[in-house]
Structures are given as C-alpha cells and as structure tokens.
Design a protein around this motif. Structure first.
Motif, PDB file in Angstrom:
ATOM      1  N   SER A 163      19.981  10.643   6.150  1.00  0.00           N
ATOM      2  CA  SER A 163      20.371  12.054   6.184  1.00  0.00           C
ATOM      3  C   SER A 163      19.766  12.860   5.037  1.00  0.00           C
ATOM      4  CB  SER A 163      21.898  12.189   6.153  1.00  0.00           C
ATOM      5  OG  SER A 163      22.428  11.665   4.945  1.00  0.00           O
ATOM      6  N   LYS A 164      19.478  12.193   3.906  1.00  0.00           N
ATOM      7  CA  LYS A 164      18.994  12.931   2.732  1.00  0.00           C
ATOM      8  C   LYS A 164      17.590  12.525   2.280  1.00  0.00           C
ATOM      9  CE  LYS A 164      23.709  13.275   0.909  1.00  0.00           C
ATOM     10  NZ  LYS A 164      24.599  12.890  -0.223  1.00  0.00           N
ATOM     11  N   GLY A 165      17.147  11.353   2.725  1.00  0.00           N
ATOM     12  CA  GLY A 165      15.828  10.873   2.327  1.00  0.00           C
ATOM     13  C   GLY A 165      14.875  10.838   3.497  1.00  0.00           C
ATOM     14  N   LYS A 166      13.754  10.198   3.284  1.00  0.00           N
ATOM     15  CA  LYS A 166      12.742  10.079   4.332  1.00  0.00           C
ATOM     16  C   LYS A 166      11.879   8.859   4.038  1.00  0.00           C
ATOM     17  CE  LYS A 166      11.766  12.757   7.167  1.00  0.00           C
ATOM     18  NZ  LYS A 166      12.118  12.902   8.600  1.00  0.00           N
ATOM     19  N   GLY A 167      11.360   8.245   5.101  1.00  0.00           N
ATOM     20  CA  GLY A 167      10.464   7.116   4.908  1.00  0.00           C
ATOM     21  C   GLY A 167       9.632   6.851   6.139  1.00  0.00           C
ATOM     22  N   TYR A 168       8.522   6.149   5.936  1.00  0.00           N
ATOM     23  CA  TYR A 168       7.626   5.787   7.028  1.00  0.00           C
ATOM     24  C   TYR A 168       7.250   4.318   6.888  1.00  0.00           C
ATOM     25  CZ  TYR A 168       7.253  10.826   7.560  1.00  0.00           C
ATOM     26  OH  TYR A 168       7.548  12.159   7.737  1.00  0.00           O
ATOM     27  N   CYS A 169       6.979   3.686   8.001  1.00  0.00           N
ATOM     28  CA  CYS A 169       6.559   2.287   7.969  1.00  0.00           C
ATOM     29  C   CYS A 169       5.418   2.070   8.949  1.00  0.00           C
ATOM     30  CB  CYS A 169       7.723   1.350   8.285  1.00  0.00           C
ATOM     31  SG  CYS A 169       8.431   1.540   9.938  1.00  0.00           S
ATOM     32  N   ILE A 170       4.655   1.028   8.702  1.00  0.00           N
ATOM     33  CA  ILE A 170       3.575   0.625   9.601  1.00  0.00           C
ATOM     34  C   ILE A 170       3.975  -0.705  10.212  1.00  0.00           C
ATOM     35  CG2 ILE A 170       1.172  -0.098   9.757  1.00  0.00           C
ATOM     36  CD1 ILE A 170       0.572   1.825   7.451  1.00  0.00           C
ATOM     37  N   THR A 171       3.929  -0.771  11.522  1.00  0.00           N
ATOM     38  CA  THR A 171       4.324  -2.003  12.224  1.00  0.00           C
ATOM     39  C   THR A 171       3.116  -2.661  12.888  1.00  0.00           C
ATOM     40  OG1 THR A 171       4.827  -0.810  14.268  1.00  0.00           O
ATOM     41  CG2 THR A 171       6.624  -1.081  12.678  1.00  0.00           C
ATOM     42  N   CYS A 172       3.238  -3.972  13.056  1.00  0.00           N
ATOM     43  CA  CYS A 172       2.245  -4.753  13.785  1.00  0.00           C
ATOM     44  C   CYS A 172       3.010  -5.734  14.664  1.00  0.00           C
ATOM     45  CB  CYS A 172       1.316  -5.492  12.827  1.00  0.00           C
ATOM     46  SG  CYS A 172       0.072  -6.516  13.640  1.00  0.00           S
ATOM     47  N   ASP A 173       2.915  -5.569  15.959  1.00  0.00           N
ATOM     48  CA  ASP A 173       3.764  -6.327  16.885  1.00  0.00           C
ATOM     49  C   ASP A 173       5.225  -6.079  16.525  1.00  0.00           C
ATOM     50  OD1 ASP A 173       1.551  -7.321  18.251  1.00  0.00           O
ATOM     51  OD2 ASP A 173       1.322  -8.985  16.828  1.00  0.00           O
ATOM     52  N   ASN A 174       5.948  -7.115  16.160  1.00  0.00           N
ATOM     53  CA  ASN A 174       7.363  -6.928  15.797  1.00  0.00           C
ATOM     54  C   ASN A 174       7.592  -6.940  14.287  1.00  0.00           C
ATOM     55  OD1 ASN A 174       8.283  -6.820  18.517  1.00  0.00           O
ATOM     56  ND2 ASN A 174       8.187  -9.051  18.656  1.00  0.00           N
ATOM     57  N   ASP A 175       6.515  -6.963  13.507  1.00  0.00           N
ATOM     58  CA  ASP A 175       6.627  -7.009  12.045  1.00  0.00           C
ATOM     59  C   ASP A 175       6.549  -5.610  11.440  1.00  0.00           C
ATOM     60  OD1 ASP A 175       6.776  -9.740  12.094  1.00  0.00           O
ATOM     61  OD2 ASP A 175       4.685 -10.060  11.506  1.00  0.00           O
ATOM     62  N   ILE A 176       7.319  -5.408  10.383  1.00  0.00           N
ATOM     63  CA  ILE A 176       7.136  -4.212   9.558  1.00  0.00           C
ATOM     64  C   ILE A 176       6.230  -4.631   8.407  1.00  0.00           C
ATOM     65  CG2 ILE A 176       8.245  -2.491   8.099  1.00  0.00           C
ATOM     66  CD1 ILE A 176      10.672  -2.622   9.866  1.00  0.00           C
ATOM     67  N   ALA A 177       5.015  -4.110   8.437  1.00  0.00           N
ATOM     68  CA  ALA A 177       3.980  -4.573   7.524  1.00  0.00           C
ATOM     69  C   ALA A 177       3.992  -3.859   6.183  1.00  0.00           C
ATOM     70  CB  ALA A 177       2.610  -4.408   8.187  1.00  0.00           C
ATOM     71  N   SER A 178       4.259  -2.553   6.186  1.00  0.00           N
ATOM     72  CA  SER A 178       4.208  -1.761   4.955  1.00  0.00           C
ATOM     73  C   SER A 178       5.145  -0.572   5.104  1.00  0.00           C
ATOM     74  CB  SER A 178       2.775  -1.287   4.698  1.00  0.00           C
ATOM     75  OG  SER A 178       2.650  -0.649   3.439  1.00  0.00           O
ATOM     76  N   TRP A 179       5.658  -0.081   3.989  1.00  0.00           N
ATOM     77  CA  TRP A 179       6.579   1.053   4.052  1.00  0.00           C
ATOM     78  C   TRP A 179       6.498   1.877   2.770  1.00  0.00           C
ATOM     79  CZ3 TRP A 179       7.775  -4.081   4.202  1.00  0.00           C
ATOM     80  CH2 TRP A 179       8.401  -4.640   3.078  1.00  0.00           C
ATOM     81  N   ALA A 180       6.767   3.164   2.931  1.00  0.00           N
ATOM     82  CA  ALA A 180       6.862   4.085   1.801  1.00  0.00           C
ATOM     83  C   ALA A 180       8.027   5.018   2.077  1.00  0.00           C
ATOM     84  CB  ALA A 180       5.570   4.870   1.621  1.00  0.00           C
ATOM     85  N   PHE A 181       8.720   5.439   1.031  1.00  0.00           N
ATOM     86  CA  PHE A 181       9.950   6.194   1.234  1.00  0.00           C
ATOM     87  C   PHE A 181      10.314   6.987  -0.025  1.00  0.00           C
ATOM     88  CE2 PHE A 181      10.923   2.114  -0.565  1.00  0.00           C
ATOM     89  CZ  PHE A 181      11.912   2.367  -1.507  1.00  0.00           C
ATOM     90  N   SER A 182      11.273   7.866   0.130  1.00  0.00           N
ATOM     91  CA  SER A 182      11.776   8.640  -1.009  1.00  0.00           C
ATOM     92  C   SER A 182      12.773   7.779  -1.769  1.00  0.00           C
ATOM     93  CB  SER A 182      12.430   9.935  -0.532  1.00  0.00           C
ATOM     94  OG  SER A 182      13.377   9.668   0.481  1.00  0.00           O
ATOM     95  N   ALA A 183      12.342   7.266  -2.927  1.00  0.00           N
ATOM     96  CA  ALA A 183      13.236   6.463  -3.772  1.00  0.00           C
ATOM     97  C   ALA A 183      14.215   7.358  -4.506  1.00  0.00           C
ATOM     98  CB  ALA A 183      12.411   5.640  -4.757  1.00  0.00           C
ATOM     99  N   ALA A 184      13.768   8.561  -4.848  1.00  0.00           N
ATOM    100  CA  ALA A 184      14.645   9.541  -5.487  1.00  0.00           C
ATOM    101  C   ALA A 184      14.225  10.929  -5.031  1.00  0.00           C
ATOM    102  CB  ALA A 184      14.571   9.436  -7.010  1.00  0.00           C
ATOM    103  N   VAL A 185      15.219  11.785  -4.834  1.00  0.00           N
ATOM    104  CA  VAL A 185      14.977  13.143  -4.358  1.00  0.00           C
ATOM    105  C   VAL A 185      15.769  14.123  -5.206  1.00  0.00           C
ATOM    106  CG1 VAL A 185      15.200  14.741  -2.420  1.00  0.00           C
ATOM    107  CG2 VAL A 185      14.658  12.334  -1.987  1.00  0.00           C
TER     108      VAL A 185
END
Length: 257
Positions: A163-185
């Motif tokens: 509700s207050k943050g945001k993030g994105y991830c990269i998937t490959c098949d059923n794996d979440i390979a990499s992610w970036a997100f708001s650690a602090a806002v």
C-alpha cells in the motif's frame, strides 16, 4: 532512560529527522508516518537526545546527544536480556559518537556508502533476455521472494509494503530471479533495495530491475537514493552503472555478536 514516543507525536520530529546527514530517508519515513519504526527520547531532555529506530534495525541519532543517552543506546545495542526481536545498527557520522563506541570492546565500527542519482531522468523501458519477464511485486511474488535484501525486512507486513511501497521483479519460468523495491520512502526520497538470486547473477538482471525502480521514483517526483556496505563492491558497481555517484559515508556501529 529511553522513553518511547507515542506514534501520534512522530510528526513533531520531522525537522530533527530532516537534519540527519546519513540516510535521512529512514528516520523521515518514521517521523512522517510512512513506515514502521520507533522514536525514543531522554525522559529528562525530551527534545535534545533523540533516537530513530527503523523496522529494519537501522538506528539514527539527533545531531546532539549526551553521554548518558549514549549509555542507553549502548545497552539497547547489547540487548543483554535478549528482549529485542530486531537488530540494531547505528548509523552516524558524529565524531563524538564514534569516539564513544570505539572505547567499547564488544562493538564493531564499519562504514556505509551513500549515493545520489545523477543519471538520465528519462529512462527507456529496459530490455529483457529471452524467457524472462518483468513484473510488479504483488502478494504472490512477495511471498516467494527469498534472500537477504527483501521487502519484508524493511516493512511491517505485506499489506504495508504493497500500500505504501513499490517493487518490481524479474521472473524466469517459476523462479523469481531478481528484484528491486523501495526499502525506505519519505516525502522526498526513495531508497532502493536490490538483490539477485545466486543462480541468475551475471546476467544484468539487477541493472534492469533497478532501472525500473529509478523510473518509478522519478515518476513520483522523488529522488532515488542508494546505499551499501563499504565492502559490497558489487552493489557499488551497479550503482555507478545506473548513474549514481557516491556523495557521503558514515559509520555503522553494531554488536560484535
């Protein structure tokens, strides 16, 4: 002794948080009521000695703190009765605070680097390798992300982050390979957290997903910021490739255990 401030009064400490030079996005987030955290004062000098303690464990001090308050901080850091569920990592560039803790045999002083973004503010949509997909982090992805630097280390719970943050991830098949997100806002900045699963390193995925978070921060009219441990050369190199430049550093003070 340390006295916890009623969360309803946290906005009274916005100006104090804003004066902090190392990673102010974390104490500001607490004071502005965006992220979970505590504010402590000295019961006798309520607005002179102040500690901000974020949900992720990062601690920040007001500009002026006396020795008695530092003794209280030291005891909190030691947690001899093991009453604190979260870690305590004190961030400071105050020389007198650093000198105080250098005399303690059971603490470690390390360094943390801080970066500001000086890159392109008009980022193009990043390209992905074949078989990979870029997605926004939702409830399902949040439950599947596993690593050291994950959203739920920094946010109270899934609903709070979504509700207050945001993030994105990269998937490959059923794996979440990499992610970036708001650690602090805060009202002006977003600190970007990033991690790539070991299986998918050296593919440029971290750069791609971090660019998406930079783009998001700029769209929100907020400054993207980056920080890392001084020995995390991989994070430092990614930051530089993205257009970040190191602007400052501070001490990280923590229990040796």
């Amino acid at each position: 002794m340390l006295t916890k401030v009623n969360p309803l009064l946290h906005p009274d400490f916005i100006s104090v948080a804003d004066a902090i030079e190392c990673g102010k996005v974390y104490p500001l987030s607490i004071a502005e009521g965006i992220q979970e955290g505590d504010i402590f004062t000295d019961s006798k000098k309520k607005h002179e000695n102040i500690l901000f303690w974020a949900h992720c464990g990062f601690g920040y001090l007001s500009e002026k703190v006396d020795r008695c308050f530092l003794e209280e901080i030291y005891e909190l850091m030691m947690d001899r009765k093991q009453t604190n569920a979260r870690r305590f990592l004190l961030m400071t560039n105050n020389k007198s605070v650093e000198e105080y803790f250098k005399l303690k045999d059971d603490v470690i002083l390390e360094r943390r680097y801080f970066f500001d973004y000086f890159g392109n503010t008009e980022l193009s949509e990043p390209g992905l390798p074949a078989g990979y997909e870029l997605k926004e982090i939702d409830h399902q992805a949040l439950a599947e992300i596993s690593g050291r630097i994950v959203p739920l280390l920094f946010w109270k719970n899934a609903n709070d982050f979504l509700s207050k943050g945001k993030g994105y991830c990269i998937t490959c098949d059923n794996d979440i390979a990499s992610w970036a997100f708001s650690a602090a806002v805060s009202s002006r900045e977003i600190d970007i957290g990033i991690e790539t699963s070991p299986k998918y390193k050296q593919k440029g995925l971290g750069l791609i997903v971090a660019k998406k978070m930079i783009q998001y921060a700029i769209e929100q009219d907020k400054k993207p910021v980056w920080a890392c441990h001084y020995r995390n050369t991989a994070s430092e190199k990614i930051a530089e490739k993205l257009g970040f430049q190191k602007v400052s550093e501070c001490s990280i003070i923590k229990n040796k255990v």
